[in-house]
Design a protein around this motif. Structure first.
Motif, PDB file in Angstrom:
ATOM      1  N   GLY A   1      -1.316   1.739  10.815  1.00 57.95           N
ATOM      2  CA  GLY A   1       0.077   1.806  10.368  1.00 57.95           C
ATOM      3  C   GLY A   1       0.203   2.766   9.199  1.00 57.95           C
ATOM      4  N   ILE A   2       1.431   3.011   8.791  1.00 61.16           N
ATOM      5  CA  ILE A   2       1.693   3.906   7.656  1.00 61.16           C
ATOM      6  C   ILE A   2       2.733   3.245   6.765  1.00 61.16           C
ATOM      7  CG2 ILE A   2       3.483   5.222   8.885  1.00 61.16           C
ATOM      8  CD1 ILE A   2       2.352   7.749   7.460  1.00 61.16           C
ATOM      9  N   CYS A   3       2.634   3.469   5.473  1.00 62.67           N
ATOM     10  CA  CYS A   3       3.438   2.708   4.514  1.00 62.67           C
ATOM     11  C   CYS A   3       4.500   3.561   3.818  1.00 62.67           C
ATOM     12  CB  CYS A   3       2.538   2.082   3.456  1.00 62.67           C
ATOM     13  SG  CYS A   3       1.248   1.049   4.154  1.00 62.67           S
TER      14      CYS A   3
ATOM     15  N   VAL B   1       1.782   7.053  13.854  1.00 63.93           N
ATOM     16  CA  VAL B   1       1.365   7.590  12.557  1.00 63.93           C
ATOM     17  C   VAL B   1       1.213   9.106  12.629  1.00 63.93           C
ATOM     18  CG1 VAL B   1      -0.438   7.557  10.791  1.00 63.93           C
ATOM     19  CG2 VAL B   1       0.288   5.420  11.873  1.00 63.93           C
ATOM     20  N   SER B   2       0.674   9.601  13.744  1.00 62.60           N
ATOM     21  CA  SER B   2       0.548  11.056  13.928  1.00 62.60           C
ATOM     22  C   SER B   2       1.907  11.730  13.866  1.00 62.60           C
ATOM     23  CB  SER B   2      -0.113  11.367  15.273  1.00 62.60           C
ATOM     24  OG  SER B   2      -1.415  10.851  15.335  1.00 62.60           O
ATOM     25  N   LYS B   3       2.895  11.116  14.515  1.00 62.93           N
ATOM     26  CA  LYS B   3       4.251  11.664  14.513  1.00 62.93           C
ATOM     27  C   LYS B   3       4.791  11.746  13.084  1.00 62.93           C
ATOM     28  CE  LYS B   3       8.239  12.870  16.404  1.00 62.93           C
ATOM     29  NZ  LYS B   3       8.405  14.134  17.160  1.00 62.93           N
ATOM     30  N   CYS B   4       4.548  10.720  12.298  1.00 63.68           N
ATOM     31  CA  CYS B   4       5.008  10.716  10.904  1.00 63.68           C
ATOM     32  C   CYS B   4       4.346  11.831  10.110  1.00 63.68           C
ATOM     33  CB  CYS B   4       4.703   9.370  10.253  1.00 63.68           C
ATOM     34  SG  CYS B   4       5.643   7.967  10.911  1.00 63.68           S
ATOM     35  N   LEU B   5       3.020  11.972  10.252  1.00 64.71           N
ATOM     36  CA  LEU B   5       2.305  13.007   9.492  1.00 64.71           C
ATOM     37  C   LEU B   5       2.703  14.405   9.938  1.00 64.71           C
ATOM     38  CD1 LEU B   5      -1.304  11.529   9.187  1.00 64.71           C
ATOM     39  CD2 LEU B   5       0.630  11.327   7.613  1.00 64.71           C
ATOM     40  N   ASN B   6       2.972  14.578  11.226  1.00 65.18           N
ATOM     41  CA  ASN B   6       3.414  15.889  11.708  1.00 65.18           C
ATOM     42  C   ASN B   6       4.807  16.223  11.190  1.00 65.18           C
ATOM     43  OD1 ASN B   6       1.086  16.560  13.138  1.00 65.18           O
ATOM     44  ND2 ASN B   6       1.769  15.483  14.971  1.00 65.18           N
ATOM     45  N   ARG B   7       5.657  15.224  11.077  1.00 61.48           N
ATOM     46  CA  ARG B   7       6.997  15.473  10.532  1.00 61.48           C
ATOM     47  C   ARG B   7       6.919  15.825   9.043  1.00 61.48           C
ATOM     48  NH1 ARG B   7      11.727  15.072  12.965  1.00 61.48           N
ATOM     49  NH2 ARG B   7      13.613  14.965  11.693  1.00 61.48           N
ATOM     50  N   LEU B   8       5.927  15.272   8.370  1.00 65.96           N
ATOM     51  CA  LEU B   8       5.698  15.598   6.961  1.00 65.96           C
ATOM     52  C   LEU B   8       4.898  16.896   6.805  1.00 65.96           C
ATOM     53  CD1 LEU B   8       4.678  12.013   5.810  1.00 65.96           C
ATOM     54  CD2 LEU B   8       6.699  13.240   4.979  1.00 65.96           C
ATOM     55  N   ALA B   9       4.301  17.371   7.905  1.00 64.77           N
ATOM     56  CA  ALA B   9       3.361  18.498   7.859  1.00 64.77           C
ATOM     57  C   ALA B   9       2.308  18.228   6.800  1.00 64.77           C
ATOM     58  CB  ALA B   9       4.084  19.818   7.593  1.00 64.77           C
ATOM     59  N   TYR B  10       1.755  17.025   6.855  1.00 60.60           N
ATOM     60  CA  TYR B  10       0.796  16.618   5.828  1.00 60.60           C
ATOM     61  C   TYR B  10      -0.452  17.485   5.861  1.00 60.60           C
ATOM     62  CZ  TYR B  10      -2.133  13.857   2.818  1.00 60.60           C
ATOM     63  OH  TYR B  10      -2.955  13.465   1.785  1.00 60.60           O
ATOM     64  N   ASP B  11      -0.898  17.876   4.686  1.00 61.32           N
ATOM     65  CA  ASP B  11      -2.070  18.725   4.511  1.00 61.32           C
ATOM     66  C   ASP B  11      -1.871  20.104   5.139  1.00 61.32           C
ATOM     67  OD1 ASP B  11      -4.511  19.065   3.286  1.00 61.32           O
ATOM     68  OD2 ASP B  11      -5.673  18.435   5.033  1.00 61.32           O
TER      69      ASP B  11
ATOM     70  N   PHE C   1       0.849  -1.187   0.000  1.00 61.28           N
ATOM     71  CA  PHE C   1       0.000   0.000   0.000  1.00 61.28           C
ATOM     72  C   PHE C   1       0.891   1.247   0.000  1.00 61.28           C
ATOM     73  CE2 PHE C   1      -2.327  -3.429   1.979  1.00 61.28           C
ATOM     74  CZ  PHE C   1      -3.613  -3.308   1.484  1.00 61.28           C
ATOM     75  N   PRO C   2       1.453   1.624  -1.139  1.00 61.82           N
ATOM     76  CA  PRO C   2       2.388   2.756  -1.184  1.00 61.82           C
ATOM     77  C   PRO C   2       1.792   4.059  -0.637  1.00 61.82           C
ATOM     78  CG  PRO C   2       2.422   1.535  -3.251  1.00 61.82           C
ATOM     79  CD  PRO C   2       1.277   1.008  -2.466  1.00 61.82           C
ATOM     80  N   CYS C   3       2.499   4.678   0.312  1.00 65.32           N
ATOM     81  CA  CYS C   3       2.111   5.962   0.894  1.00 65.32           C
ATOM     82  C   CYS C   3       0.675   5.960   1.416  1.00 65.32           C
ATOM     83  CB  CYS C   3       2.293   7.090  -0.122  1.00 65.32           C
ATOM     84  SG  CYS C   3       4.018   7.384  -0.560  1.00 65.32           S
ATOM     85  N   CYS C   4       0.307   4.887   2.075  1.00 62.94           N
ATOM     86  CA  CYS C   4      -1.047   4.764   2.620  1.00 62.94           C
ATOM     87  C   CYS C   4      -1.031   4.725   4.142  1.00 62.94           C
ATOM     88  CB  CYS C   4      -1.709   3.475   2.126  1.00 62.94           C
ATOM     89  SG  CYS C   4      -2.187   3.482   0.388  1.00 62.94           S
ATOM     90  N   ILE C   5      -2.146   5.116   4.741  1.00 63.02           N
ATOM     91  CA  ILE C   5      -2.452   4.790   6.124  1.00 63.02           C
ATOM     92  C   ILE C   5      -3.304   3.530   6.069  1.00 63.02           C
ATOM     93  CG2 ILE C   5      -3.657   5.502   8.213  1.00 63.02           C
ATOM     94  CD1 ILE C   5      -3.111   8.377   7.480  1.00 63.02           C
ATOM     95  N   VAL C   6      -2.981   2.542   6.871  1.00 66.30           N
ATOM     96  CA  VAL C   6      -3.718   1.281   6.854  1.00 66.30           C
ATOM     97  C   VAL C   6      -4.287   0.998   8.238  1.00 66.30           C
ATOM     98  CG1 VAL C   6      -2.475   0.274   4.917  1.00 66.30           C
ATOM     99  CG2 VAL C   6      -1.532   0.021   7.204  1.00 66.30           C
ATOM    100  N   TRP C   7      -5.398   0.266   8.277  1.00 71.14           N
ATOM    101  CA  TRP C   7      -6.141   0.031   9.525  1.00 71.14           C
ATOM    102  C   TRP C   7      -6.639  -1.404   9.573  1.00 71.14           C
ATOM    103  CZ3 TRP C   7     -11.106  -1.541  10.647  1.00 71.14           C
ATOM    104  CH2 TRP C   7     -11.612  -1.261  11.917  1.00 71.14           C
TER     105      TRP C   7
END
Length: 228
Positions: free
Chosen positions: A52-54, A143-153, A29-35
């Motif tokens: 998880g995050i991919c 996953v939150s930590k990853c998205l915050n490091r990316l400053a996603y959205d 699942f490239p660049c996906c959040i998975v549940w």
């Protein structure tokens, strides 16, 4: 991701190469959040699960226990739901002036990355030295930590609650069996509860959900206050 340098502005330019196709059968699942649903917990609250995050190649990373991040071995079963994220919504700044997000100072203070995989790799190594806790340091925290490091959205305010809303609102089911295994145990528990205790059981379930959401909201607020 290929990097080049803009000599005139002194900024890094990111050329995002195409991702491979999603392949649920191979667990890619490239660049996906998975549940996926959690045993017992999801039987009582089906909106709570393991997340998880991919990486860009589709390998899944998930914080599954103290000092342990799974690599391409998703805990608690196969992926039931997924959401592919847009790398163009990430912020990869070379310096403070080149931030594309709405919170450049908070992003710089919390840490930045030069690529999607770089952000995930950094967070993975960080969480390999953290103790797992269901309520305050769990797979959603990772996953939150990853998205915050990316400053996603465009922001660095990702937490358990908005992640749950994101995956519930925009996530896609892998197949019909994923829906079945996610909700069938919950339906069985509800039916048994109503047969044994009647409608007050539903009131108890609703109260449990309210308390659970309140607990997570309080934890999120406390963590944010400490960081601020």
């Amino acid at each position: 991701m290929e990097l080049s340098f803009d000599c005139e502005n002194g900024n890094l330019i990111h050329d995002l190469w195409p991702l491979e196709e999603l392949d649920p059968k191979k667990g890619k699942f490239p660049c996906c959040i998975v549940w996926t649903p959690l045993p017992i917990v999801s039987w009582l609250a089906p909106y709570i699960g393991h997340i998880g995050i991919c990486l860009e190649d589709g390998a899944i990373l998930d914080f599954a226990g103290s000092n342990f991040v799974n690599i391409d071995n998703f805990a608690y079963g196969g992926v039931a739901k997924y959401l592919q994220l847009d790398r163009k919504k990430c912020c990869f700044p070379a310096n403070l002036s080149s931030h594309s997000c709405r919170q450049p100072y908070h992003h710089a203070e919390g840490g930045t990355a030069f690529s999607w995989d770089d952000a995930l790799d950094f967070c993975m190594h960080q969480y390999q030295h953290k103790c797992y806790n269901l309520f305050t340091c769990n797979s959603h925290s990772f996953v939150s930590k990853c998205l915050n490091r990316l400053a996603y959205d465009g922001h660095v305010s990702w937490n358990l609650l908005n992640l749950v809303v994101l995956i519930l609102w925009k996530g896609r089911w892998v197949d019909a069996m994923s829906v079945f295994r996610s909700f069938f145990p919950f339906a069985v528990v509800v039916c048994i509860g109503i047969l044994m205790a009647g409608w007050p059981f539903l009131v108890g379930m609703a109260s449990f959900s309210v308390l659970l959401i309140g607990w997570f909201r309080l934890g999120t607020y406390c963590v944010k206050s400490l960081l601020d």
